[in-house]
Design a protein around this motif. Structure first.
Motif, PDB file in Angstrom:
ATOM      1  N   LEU A   1       0.920  -1.172   0.007  1.00 45.47           N
ATOM      2  CA  LEU A   1      -0.021  -0.097   0.136  1.00 45.47           C
ATOM      3  C   LEU A   1       1.030   0.996   0.065  1.00 45.47           C
ATOM      4  O   LEU A   1       1.742   1.550   0.736  1.00 45.47           O
ATOM      5  CB  LEU A   1      -0.882  -0.043   1.129  1.00 45.47           C
ATOM      6  N   VAL A   2       0.610   2.112  -0.913  1.00 46.03           N
ATOM      7  CA  VAL A   2       1.261   3.213  -0.818  1.00 46.03           C
ATOM      8  C   VAL A   2       0.081   4.665  -0.640  1.00 46.03           C
ATOM      9  O   VAL A   2      -0.822   4.217  -1.375  1.00 46.03           O
ATOM     10  CB  VAL A   2       2.005   3.716  -2.329  1.00 46.03           C
ATOM     11  N   THR A   3       0.334   5.521   0.166  1.00 50.60           N
ATOM     12  CA  THR A   3      -0.667   6.235   0.471  1.00 50.60           C
ATOM     13  C   THR A   3       0.050   7.647   0.792  1.00 50.60           C
ATOM     14  O   THR A   3       1.120   7.663   1.541  1.00 50.60           O
ATOM     15  CB  THR A   3      -1.514   5.839   1.760  1.00 50.60           C
ATOM     16  N   THR A   4      -0.620   8.620   0.792  1.00 54.00           N
ATOM     17  CA  THR A   4      -0.331  10.045   1.226  1.00 54.00           C
ATOM     18  C   THR A   4      -1.051  10.502   2.327  1.00 54.00           C
ATOM     19  O   THR A   4      -0.947  11.841   2.817  1.00 54.00           O
ATOM     20  CB  THR A   4      -0.753  11.051   0.144  1.00 54.00           C
ATOM     21  N   SER A   5      -1.627   9.480   3.162  1.00 53.92           N
ATOM     22  CA  SER A   5      -2.349   9.621   4.364  1.00 53.92           C
ATOM     23  C   SER A   5      -2.045   8.737   5.507  1.00 53.92           C
ATOM     24  O   SER A   5      -2.239   7.550   5.236  1.00 53.92           O
ATOM     25  CB  SER A   5      -3.964   9.828   4.118  1.00 53.92           C
ATOM     26  N   LYS A   6      -1.411   9.365   6.504  1.00 55.78           N
ATOM     27  CA  LYS A   6      -0.933   8.281   7.561  1.00 55.78           C
ATOM     28  C   LYS A   6      -2.189   7.893   8.466  1.00 55.78           C
ATOM     29  O   LYS A   6      -2.159   6.385   8.725  1.00 55.78           O
ATOM     30  CB  LYS A   6      -0.018   9.241   8.793  1.00 55.78           C
ATOM     31  N   ALA A   7      -3.091   8.810   8.558  1.00 54.48           N
ATOM     32  CA  ALA A   7      -4.474   8.210   9.245  1.00 54.48           C
ATOM     33  C   ALA A   7      -5.095   6.937   8.477  1.00 54.48           C
ATOM     34  O   ALA A   7      -5.398   6.067   8.996  1.00 54.48           O
ATOM     35  CB  ALA A   7      -5.479   9.385   9.412  1.00 54.48           C
ATOM     36  N   PHE A   8      -5.074   7.219   7.121  1.00 52.97           N
ATOM     37  CA  PHE A   8      -5.607   6.071   6.393  1.00 52.97           C
ATOM     38  C   PHE A   8      -4.731   4.756   6.340  1.00 52.97           C
ATOM     39  O   PHE A   8      -5.226   3.696   6.508  1.00 52.97           O
ATOM     40  CB  PHE A   8      -5.992   6.483   4.928  1.00 52.97           C
ATOM     41  N   LEU A   9      -3.501   4.778   6.466  1.00 51.50           N
ATOM     42  CA  LEU A   9      -2.496   3.865   6.565  1.00 51.50           C
ATOM     43  C   LEU A   9      -2.934   3.065   7.675  1.00 51.50           C
ATOM     44  O   LEU A   9      -2.844   1.872   7.848  1.00 51.50           O
ATOM     45  CB  LEU A   9      -1.072   4.358   6.600  1.00 51.50           C
ATOM     46  N   THR A  10      -3.189   3.744   8.814  1.00 51.88           N
ATOM     47  CA  THR A  10      -3.430   3.160  10.409  1.00 51.88           C
ATOM     48  C   THR A  10      -4.766   2.204  10.174  1.00 51.88           C
ATOM     49  O   THR A  10      -4.884   1.209  10.417  1.00 51.88           O
ATOM     50  CB  THR A  10      -3.206   4.269  11.427  1.00 51.88           C
ATOM     51  N   LYS A  11      -5.805   2.871   9.495  1.00 50.61           N
ATOM     52  CA  LYS A  11      -7.131   2.372   9.368  1.00 50.61           C
ATOM     53  C   LYS A  11      -6.879   0.971   8.599  1.00 50.61           C
ATOM     54  O   LYS A  11      -7.466  -0.061   8.718  1.00 50.61           O
ATOM     55  CB  LYS A  11      -7.975   3.368   8.567  1.00 50.61           C
ATOM     56  N   VAL A  12      -5.989   0.870   7.340  1.00 47.70           N
ATOM     57  CA  VAL A  12      -5.946  -0.146   6.650  1.00 47.70           C
ATOM     58  C   VAL A  12      -5.332  -1.364   7.303  1.00 47.70           C
ATOM     59  O   VAL A  12      -5.628  -2.454   7.331  1.00 47.70           O
ATOM     60  CB  VAL A  12      -5.126   0.096   5.199  1.00 47.70           C
ATOM     61  N   GLU A  13      -4.271  -0.942   8.206  1.00 49.90           N
ATOM     62  CA  GLU A  13      -3.615  -2.060   8.916  1.00 49.90           C
ATOM     63  C   GLU A  13      -4.644  -2.431   9.993  1.00 49.90           C
ATOM     64  O   GLU A  13      -4.453  -3.894  10.011  1.00 49.90           O
ATOM     65  CB  GLU A  13      -2.460  -1.238   9.660  1.00 49.90           C
ATOM     66  N   THR A  14      -5.304  -1.815  10.580  1.00 51.86           N
ATOM     67  CA  THR A  14      -6.492  -2.454  11.442  1.00 51.86           C
ATOM     68  C   THR A  14      -7.425  -3.323  10.800  1.00 51.86           C
ATOM     69  O   THR A  14      -7.841  -4.407  11.278  1.00 51.86           O
ATOM     70  CB  THR A  14      -7.320  -1.254  12.101  1.00 51.86           C
ATOM     71  N   GLU A  15      -7.760  -2.873   9.562  1.00 50.68           N
ATOM     72  CA  GLU A  15      -8.656  -3.614   8.533  1.00 50.68           C
ATOM     73  C   GLU A  15      -8.147  -5.025   8.419  1.00 50.68           C
ATOM     74  O   GLU A  15      -8.720  -6.159   8.053  1.00 50.68           O
ATOM     75  CB  GLU A  15      -9.211  -2.948   7.347  1.00 50.68           C
ATOM     76  N   ILE A  16      -6.896  -4.925   7.940  1.00 49.05           N
ATOM     77  CA  ILE A  16      -6.168  -6.315   7.563  1.00 49.05           C
ATOM     78  C   ILE A  16      -6.044  -7.230   8.778  1.00 49.05           C
ATOM     79  O   ILE A  16      -6.423  -8.532   8.564  1.00 49.05           O
ATOM     80  CB  ILE A  16      -4.800  -5.733   7.099  1.00 49.05           C
ATOM     81  N   GLU A  17      -6.116  -6.710  10.011  1.00 43.98           N
ATOM     82  CA  GLU A  17      -5.746  -7.658  11.189  1.00 43.98           C
ATOM     83  C   GLU A  17      -7.325  -8.196  11.186  1.00 43.98           C
ATOM     84  O   GLU A  17      -7.237  -9.511  11.467  1.00 43.98           O
ATOM     85  CB  GLU A  17      -5.286  -6.824  12.226  1.00 43.98           C
ATOM     86  N   ASN A  18      -8.261  -7.600  10.996  1.00 48.95           N
ATOM     87  CA  ASN A  18      -9.611  -7.874  11.261  1.00 48.95           C
ATOM     88  C   ASN A  18     -10.183  -9.002  10.333  1.00 48.95           C
ATOM     89  O   ASN A  18     -10.489 -10.157  10.502  1.00 48.95           O
ATOM     90  CB  ASN A  18     -10.598  -6.743  11.365  1.00 48.95           C
ATOM     91  N   GLN A  19      -9.889  -8.462   9.004  1.00 47.08           N
ATOM     92  CA  GLN A  19     -10.148  -9.465   8.084  1.00 47.08           C
ATOM     93  C   GLN A  19      -9.269 -10.723   7.895  1.00 47.08           C
ATOM     94  O   GLN A  19      -9.770 -11.752   7.621  1.00 47.08           O
ATOM     95  CB  GLN A  19     -10.164  -8.638   6.662  1.00 47.08           C
ATOM     96  N   LEU A  20      -8.015 -10.573   8.257  1.00 42.56           N
ATOM     97  CA  LEU A  20      -7.190 -11.779   8.082  1.00 42.56           C
ATOM     98  C   LEU A  20      -7.504 -12.841   9.163  1.00 42.56           C
ATOM     99  O   LEU A  20      -7.277 -14.090   8.822  1.00 42.56           O
ATOM    100  CB  LEU A  20      -5.725 -11.551   8.464  1.00 42.56           C
TER     101      LEU A  20
END
Length: 427
Positions: A266-285
């Motif tokens: 994942l490449v992003t220009t938003s630190k807040a979005f990066l954190t949200k995706v990281e949390t979602e990955i843990e939940n879905q995984l």
């Protein structure tokens, strides 16, 4: 996943390194198996099928009875889904047909180009932890449209010596002429040299693990062409704060579940979005059936924050992803600026899974950075261009002198004579 903030360009090659072995690591094994298949034929195929797939087979070829039985082993709903995908893939690849190119370069000189189908092609279909029957659609459909005469398919058997019924059903539906229960390096060797059962082919198509990838590359030493060096799957997503974190996480995991050596970024220009995706990955995984495989792939993967779109695009073009998803407000910037990607997926409602199965585009794509110089599989992959020319008396008089001068300047007297004799005969 590794989180990286504002990496300097000098660091990019290191942080974007694929988790794959080098050719040197695998080449000795491949060469050994190639040599045995070349010298011992089916006996070597049997040996390695027993060793790697855990089954002893007397006959590798799938019978008509097995193909017929497969039709009753998959649901009508799946058959309909396969048919829908086949229709879209057919539409997209049939649209790639081109007409004969014909021109008179000068009076009396006619030149034209025609495309001819490659007569014998070999399709490799992985069938281990994930039986990729969708890849048959991606390869056999354009092969059939192109007019290939022999379409031979190799796929590994399970420990009962059987092939997944969806693979058999799809292969039969798409015009495959021969199906063989052979996988791995030994299948590529069979395609390369031919055995008592496996026909030698002119070009090999299809993805596979790192061993299959190296085997395909080495087959080119023996005069066999390949589609591309297609190895472990990979995905890069660019997304900003306007994207849906759960969608992005699901896309990353959809590639991670392919294999432990897959890579997602994942490449992003938003630190807040990066954190949200990281949390979602843990939940879905946590609820994925292939959690163990996906977890290993995630360990090879990256979450990268950069300050601006320009830097992000430069980094993405440096990586050259197999699959590239764009989900951001500045969509056109990335669509117009991407040069190195196998296939591009645009907008929050365009998952990479669509291209894997049913949108119509081909999912056999260059990996490991080869998107910088290779195309994904398309109709032309199954064809070759031939040029023709016909010159009459006027034409040879027009260009004859130029040919004579050029041949003489290169010191090729016989080339010059081939023209001189013709010009003299016309005087």
């Amino acid at each position: 996943m590794f989180k990286i903030e504002n990496p300097k360009p000098a660091q990019w090659s290191e942080i974007l390194k694929r988790p794959t072995k080098t050719v040197e690591d695998i080449e000795a094994t491949v060469n050994e198996i190639f040599h045995e298949v070349q010298t011992k034929g089916d006996a070597a195929i049997s040996k390695y099928t027993s060793l790697f797939d855990g089954v002893a087979l007397e006959d590798f070829e799938v019978s008509a009875q097995e193909i017929e039985a497969a039709k009753n082993l998959i649901s009508e709903e799946l058959k309909e889904a396969i048919q829908l995908a086949k229709e879209n893939i057919t539409k997209f690849h049939a649209a790639q047909k081109t007409e004969k190119v014909s021109i008179s370069t000068q009076e009396g000189i006619d030149c034209w180009q025609e495309k001819k189908a490659i007569q014998k092609v070999g399709l490799y279909i992985p069938g281990g932890s994930a039986p990729l029957f969708s890849t048959i659609l991606m390869l056999a459909v354009p092969a059939t449209i192109a007019g290939c005469e022999e379409i031979v398919l190799c796929t590994p058997p399970n420990r009962e010596g059987k092939v997944n019924p969806a693979i058999l059903y799809t292969a039969n539906l798409c015009g495959v002429t021969k199906i063989l229960k052979v996988g791995g390096i030994q299948a590529i060797a069979g395609f390369t040299f031919g055995t008592e059962t496996i026909p030698q082919v002119y070009k090999i198509f299809g993805p596979g693990n790192q061993f299959v990838t190296v085997a395909k590359q080495l087959s080119t030493k023996y005069g066999v062409a390949i589609d591309m060096p297609a190895g472990p799957s990979e995905l890069l997503v660019f997304a900003d704060e306007t994207a849906e974190p759960s969608f992005v996480a699901s896309d990353l995991l959809s590639q991670a579940e392919h294999g432990a050596d897959s890579q997602v970024i994942l490449v992003t220009t938003s630190k807040a979005f990066l954190t949200k995706v990281e949390t979602e990955i843990e939940n879905q995984l946590s609820v994925l059936p292939r959690k163990e495989i996906a977890t290993k792939a995630i360990e090879n993967s990256k979450l990268i924050f950069v300050e601006d779109d320009k830097t992000a695009l430069q980094l993405i073009n440096t990586y050259g992803p197999e699959h590239f998803i764009i989900s951001c407000k500045n969509e056109d910037f990335y669509v117009n600026g991407i040069h190195n990607a196998g296939s591009v997926f645009i907008g929050k409602y365009t998952p990479e899974s669509a291209g894997d199965y049913a949108s119509g585009t081909n999912h056999t794509l260059p990996t490991n950075g080869y998107a910088k110089q290779y195309s994904g599989v398309n109709l032309d992959s199954f064809m070759k261009s031939m040029t023709f020319q016909k010159i009459n008396e006027t034409g040879i008089k027009t260009i004859g002198k130029a040919i004579e001068l050029m041949a003489e300047a290169e010191g090729l007297q016989a080339h010059k004579n081939a023209v001189t004799l013709r010009l003299k005969s016309l005087n």
